[in-house]
Design a protein around this motif. Structure first.
Motif, PDB file in Angstrom:
ATOM      1  N   GLY A  16      40.423  45.839  38.426  1.00  0.00           N
ATOM      2  CA  GLY A  16      39.807  44.673  37.811  1.00  0.00           C
ATOM      3  C   GLY A  16      38.600  44.230  38.593  1.00  0.00           C
ATOM      4  N   THR A  17      38.310  42.934  38.479  1.00  0.00           N
ATOM      5  CA  THR A  17      37.133  42.357  39.113  1.00  0.00           C
ATOM      6  C   THR A  17      37.548  41.187  39.984  1.00  0.00           C
ATOM      7  OG1 THR A  17      35.833  42.960  37.178  1.00  0.00           O
ATOM      8  CG2 THR A  17      34.876  41.313  38.644  1.00  0.00           C
ATOM      9  N   ASP A  18      36.976  41.101  41.167  1.00  0.00           N
ATOM     10  CA  ASP A  18      37.215  39.956  42.040  1.00  0.00           C
ATOM     11  C   ASP A  18      36.513  38.750  41.432  1.00  0.00           C
ATOM     12  OD1 ASP A  18      37.949  38.583  44.562  1.00  0.00           O
ATOM     13  OD2 ASP A  18      35.770  38.562  44.830  1.00  0.00           O
ATOM     14  N   SER A  19      37.261  37.679  41.184  1.00  0.00           N
ATOM     15  CA  SER A  19      36.698  36.519  40.492  1.00  0.00           C
ATOM     16  C   SER A  19      35.636  35.794  41.318  1.00  0.00           C
ATOM     17  CB  SER A  19      37.808  35.548  40.086  1.00  0.00           C
ATOM     18  OG  SER A  19      38.498  35.087  41.225  1.00  0.00           O
ATOM     19  N   ALA A  20      35.722  35.826  42.625  1.00  0.00           N
ATOM     20  CA  ALA A  20      34.752  35.116  43.469  1.00  0.00           C
ATOM     21  C   ALA A  20      33.421  35.848  43.572  1.00  0.00           C
ATOM     22  CB  ALA A  20      35.328  34.890  44.863  1.00  0.00           C
ATOM     23  N   SER A  21      33.452  37.156  43.646  1.00  0.00           N
ATOM     24  CA  SER A  21      32.227  37.920  43.875  1.00  0.00           C
ATOM     25  C   SER A  21      31.732  38.672  42.649  1.00  0.00           C
ATOM     26  CB  SER A  21      32.448  38.928  45.005  1.00  0.00           C
ATOM     27  OG  SER A  21      33.382  39.923  44.587  1.00  0.00           O
ATOM     28  N   GLY A  22      32.614  38.924  41.687  1.00  0.00           N
ATOM     29  CA  GLY A  22      32.249  39.717  40.522  1.00  0.00           C
ATOM     30  C   GLY A  22      32.244  41.209  40.787  1.00  0.00           C
ATOM     31  N   LEU A  23      32.666  41.615  41.979  1.00  0.00           N
ATOM     32  CA  LEU A  23      32.692  43.037  42.337  1.00  0.00           C
ATOM     33  C   LEU A  23      33.922  43.721  41.758  1.00  0.00           C
ATOM     34  CD1 LEU A  23      31.572  42.694  46.042  1.00  0.00           C
ATOM     35  CD2 LEU A  23      30.203  43.495  44.110  1.00  0.00           C
ATOM     36  N   GLY A  24      33.783  45.003  41.463  1.00  0.00           N
ATOM     37  CA  GLY A  24      34.905  45.796  40.985  1.00  0.00           C
ATOM     38  C   GLY A  24      35.888  46.042  42.112  1.00  0.00           C
ATOM     39  N   VAL A  25      37.185  45.987  41.801  1.00  0.00           N
ATOM     40  CA  VAL A  25      38.235  46.198  42.797  1.00  0.00           C
ATOM     41  C   VAL A  25      38.955  47.499  42.461  1.00  0.00           C
ATOM     42  CG1 VAL A  25      40.350  45.274  43.822  1.00  0.00           C
ATOM     43  CG2 VAL A  25      38.519  43.712  43.109  1.00  0.00           C
TER      44      VAL A  25
END
Length: 110
Positions: free
Chosen positions: A33-42
């Motif tokens: 998914g995506t880290d909600s704080a940074s918008g980076l892909g996890v």
């Protein structure tokens, strides 16, 4: 990297410390998914649960702004994780590794 910005900080050390692998991002993992704080892909290694990967990523992004590019150590899912920015091609990425089990890893990518 300003875009790569933890759960609890255990400590940090100078750049170059730690034993984080220098492998290309997400070479053998899966998208969580995506880290909600940074918008980076996890991304998570196959031995790492996606829920854990998202916890590690969230913990890192909350604390890394104050780390100044150094290695950041966070606690998540009952483990201690060492996180550090890695050189990528073309973009750098962040890799966190469980200090007790190097088979458990998390990566954040743009």
């Amino acid at each position: 990297m300003a875009g790569l910005l933890g759960v609890a900080v255990v400590g940090s050390s100078a750049p170059g410390a730690g034993s984080v692998d220098r492998t290309p991002p997400a070479t053998s993992g899966r998208v969580c998914g995506t880290d909600s704080a940074s918008g980076l892909g996890v991304w998570a290694g196959h031995a790492t649960l996606c829920a854990t990967a998202l916890d590690v990523a969230g913990g890192y992004t909350r604390l890394a702004r104050n780390a100044g590019g150094s290695v950041v150590t966070v606690r998540a899912a009952g483990a201690v994780w060492t996180c550090r920015e890695q050189k990528g091609d073309p973009n750098p990425f962040l890799k966190c590794v469980d200090t007790a089990d190097s088979g458990q890893w998390v990566e954040l990518t743009s």
